[in-house]
Design an enzyme around this catalytic site. Sequence first.
Site, PDB file in Angstrom:
ATOM      1  N   GLU A   1      -8.857 -10.702  -8.118  1.00  0.00           N
ATOM      2  CA  GLU A   1      -8.160  -9.594  -7.894  1.00  0.00           C
ATOM      3  C   GLU A   1      -6.966  -9.496  -9.070  1.00  0.00           C
ATOM      4  OE1 GLU A   1      -7.069  -9.841  -3.780  1.00  0.00           O
ATOM      5  OE2 GLU A   1      -9.002  -9.066  -3.270  1.00  0.00           O
TER       6      GLU A   1
ATOM      7  N   LYS B   1       0.615  -1.055  -0.130  1.00  0.00           N
ATOM      8  CA  LYS B   1       0.102  -0.120   0.042  1.00  0.00           C
ATOM      9  C   LYS B   1       0.901   1.327   0.041  1.00  0.00           C
ATOM     10  CE  LYS B   1      -3.674  -2.332   2.479  1.00  0.00           C
ATOM     11  NZ  LYS B   1      -4.762  -2.431   3.462  1.00  0.00           N
TER      12      LYS B   1
ATOM     13  N   ARG C   1       2.468  -6.951   9.077  1.00  0.00           N
ATOM     14  CA  ARG C   1       1.783  -5.907  10.059  1.00  0.00           C
ATOM     15  C   ARG C   1       2.220  -6.008  11.564  1.00  0.00           C
ATOM     16  NH1 ARG C   1      -4.243  -7.223   7.140  1.00  0.00           N
ATOM     17  NH2 ARG C   1      -3.945  -6.129   5.475  1.00  0.00           N
TER      18      ARG C   1
ATOM     19  N   THR D   1      -5.828  -8.109  10.369  1.00  0.00           N
ATOM     20  CA  THR D   1      -6.153  -6.680   9.697  1.00  0.00           C
ATOM     21  C   THR D   1      -5.631  -5.722  10.530  1.00  0.00           C
ATOM     22  OG1 THR D   1      -8.093  -7.668   8.813  1.00  0.00           O
ATOM     23  CG2 THR D   1      -7.938  -5.358   8.849  1.00  0.00           C
TER      24      THR D   1
ATOM     25  N   PHE E   1     -15.680   3.340   6.913  1.00  0.00           N
ATOM     26  CA  PHE E   1     -14.127   3.600   6.271  1.00  0.00           C
ATOM     27  C   PHE E   1     -13.860   3.586   4.782  1.00  0.00           C
ATOM     28  CE2 PHE E   1     -14.189  -0.655   7.927  1.00  0.00           C
ATOM     29  CZ  PHE E   1     -13.492  -1.203   6.911  1.00  0.00           C
TER      30      PHE E   1
ATOM     31  N   ARG F   1      -1.132 -14.628   3.923  1.00  0.00           N
ATOM     32  CA  ARG F   1      -2.198 -14.211   4.644  1.00  0.00           C
ATOM     33  C   ARG F   1      -1.505 -14.412   6.288  1.00  0.00           C
ATOM     34  NH1 ARG F   1      -6.641 -10.992   3.713  1.00  0.00           N
ATOM     35  NH2 ARG F   1      -7.565 -11.691   5.598  1.00  0.00           N
TER      36      ARG F   1
ATOM     37  N   HIS G   1      -1.557  -5.623   1.362  1.00  0.00           N
ATOM     38  CA  HIS G   1      -2.768  -6.286   1.095  1.00  0.00           C
ATOM     39  C   HIS G   1      -2.721  -7.678   0.549  1.00  0.00           C
ATOM     40  CE1 HIS G   1      -6.611  -7.646  -0.568  1.00  0.00           C
ATOM     41  NE2 HIS G   1      -6.035  -8.148  -1.750  1.00  0.00           N
TER      42      HIS G   1
ATOM     43  N   ASN H   1      -1.856  -0.195   7.087  1.00  0.00           N
ATOM     44  CA  ASN H   1      -1.401  -1.445   7.313  1.00  0.00           C
ATOM     45  C   ASN H   1      -0.537  -2.071   6.448  1.00  0.00           C
ATOM     46  OD1 ASN H   1      -3.598  -2.246   5.746  1.00  0.00           O
ATOM     47  ND2 ASN H   1      -4.719  -3.496   7.290  1.00  0.00           N
TER      48      ASN H   1
ATOM     49  N   VAL I   1      -4.777   0.498  11.838  1.00  0.00           N
ATOM     50  CA  VAL I   1      -5.308  -0.383  10.886  1.00  0.00           C
ATOM     51  C   VAL I   1      -5.756   0.385   9.375  1.00  0.00           C
ATOM     52  CG1 VAL I   1      -7.741   0.277  11.666  1.00  0.00           C
ATOM     53  CG2 VAL I   1      -7.376  -2.099  10.826  1.00  0.00           C
TER      54      VAL I   1
ATOM     55  N   TYR J   1     -12.388  -3.022  -3.608  1.00  0.00           N
ATOM     56  CA  TYR J   1     -12.755  -3.063  -2.295  1.00  0.00           C
ATOM     57  C   TYR J   1     -14.273  -3.293  -2.138  1.00  0.00           C
ATOM     58  CZ  TYR J   1      -8.372  -2.411  -0.008  1.00  0.00           C
ATOM     59  OH  TYR J   1      -7.180  -2.594   0.440  1.00  0.00           O
TER      60      TYR J   1
HETATM   61  P1  ADP Z   1      -7.716  -7.515   5.192  1.00  0.00           P
HETATM   62  O1  ADP Z   1      -6.741  -6.371   4.438  1.00  0.00           O
HETATM   63  O2  ADP Z   1      -6.833  -7.810   6.403  1.00  0.00           O
HETATM   64  O3  ADP Z   1      -8.251  -8.596   4.177  1.00  0.00           O
HETATM   65  P2  ADP Z   1     -10.370  -6.323   5.372  1.00  0.00           P
HETATM   66  O4  ADP Z   1     -10.566  -6.795   3.758  1.00  0.00           O
HETATM   67  O5  ADP Z   1     -11.442  -6.545   6.277  1.00  0.00           O
HETATM   68  O6  ADP Z   1      -8.933  -6.658   5.755  1.00  0.00           O
HETATM   69  O7  ADP Z   1     -10.270  -4.817   5.115  1.00  0.00           O
HETATM   70  C1  ADP Z   1      -9.489  -3.990   4.173  1.00  0.00           C
HETATM   71  C2  ADP Z   1      -8.601  -3.060   4.445  1.00  0.00           C
HETATM   72  O8  ADP Z   1      -9.374  -1.962   4.986  1.00  0.00           O
HETATM   73  C3  ADP Z   1      -7.779  -3.399   5.608  1.00  0.00           C
HETATM   74  O9  ADP Z   1      -6.667  -3.732   5.315  1.00  0.00           O
HETATM   75  C4  ADP Z   1      -7.589  -1.875   6.190  1.00  0.00           C
HETATM   76  O10 ADP Z   1      -6.564  -1.072   5.533  1.00  0.00           O
HETATM   77  C5  ADP Z   1      -8.941  -1.172   6.184  1.00  0.00           C
HETATM   78  N1  ADP Z   1      -9.854  -1.337   7.312  1.00  0.00           N
HETATM   79  C6  ADP Z   1     -10.319  -2.408   7.627  1.00  0.00           C
HETATM   80  N2  ADP Z   1     -11.072  -2.245   8.974  1.00  0.00           N
HETATM   81  C7  ADP Z   1     -10.870  -0.645   9.144  1.00  0.00           C
HETATM   82  C8  ADP Z   1     -11.288  -0.008  10.178  1.00  0.00           C
HETATM   83  N3  ADP Z   1     -11.947  -0.416  11.193  1.00  0.00           N
HETATM   84  N4  ADP Z   1     -11.074   1.428  10.056  1.00  0.00           N
HETATM   85  C9  ADP Z   1     -10.148   1.780   9.187  1.00  0.00           C
HETATM   86  N5  ADP Z   1      -9.815   1.033   8.037  1.00  0.00           N
HETATM   87  C10 ADP Z   1     -10.204  -0.297   8.114  1.00  0.00           C
END
Ligand code: ADP
Length: 152
Positions: free
Chosen positions: A146, A29, A122, A111, A77, A105, A135, A132, A129, A69
């Site tokens: 993707e 990212k 991470r 996350t 968010f 993963r 991805h 982070n 969060v 997304y």
């Molecule tokens: P991951 O990236 O671990 O697969 P998710 O798909 O749930 O997690 O979320 C995608 C991305 O959205 C996260 O990597 C993070 O950058 C952002 N995100 C997730 N939860 C939050 C939150 N509560 N507040 C802000 N950003 C968030």
Amino acid sequence: MICLVLGIFAGLFQSAFSGASERTFVAIKPDGVQRHLVGEIIRRFERKGLQLVGLKLLQASEELLKEHYIALRDRPFYSRLVKYMSSGPVVAMVWQGLDVVKTVRTMIGETNPADSRPGTIRGDFCVEVSKNVIHGSDSVESARQEISLWFR
Ligand code: ADP
């Protein structure tokens, strides 16, 4: 000659059916790129024994990120996430190997960095969060979608 052909065929058969040809999508990212973590992250995956099969540095459009997304579109968010992901270049990659989706993963961590164990990406490199660093696809099916979205 026949042995060579049979050998190649056996290798392809083995890699297709052992799961060694599984692929996943990884994106470093904007915060990860700005903090010069690209080399460190690639080094970790390479040393694990995964194979890098695609890589590009790009400024992702909001359109692409909204699609990427889409499953989170109802989360509060979502807009901030799309804006942050388009705030600078990202490194988009495809990694290949046995159980690569799960392995990547695990190496990335949870996350929320606060829930991520030391030794994960991470867990070692971030605290927020919303920033982070990286991805990784969460399933073989989302990896397939993707990869086709980012590497059209
Ligand atoms: P991951 O990236 O671990 O697969 P998710 O798909 O749930 O997690 O979320 C995608 C991305 O959205 C996260 O990597 C993070 O950058 C952002 N995100 C997730 N939860 C939050 C939150 N509560 N507040 C802000 N950003 C968030």
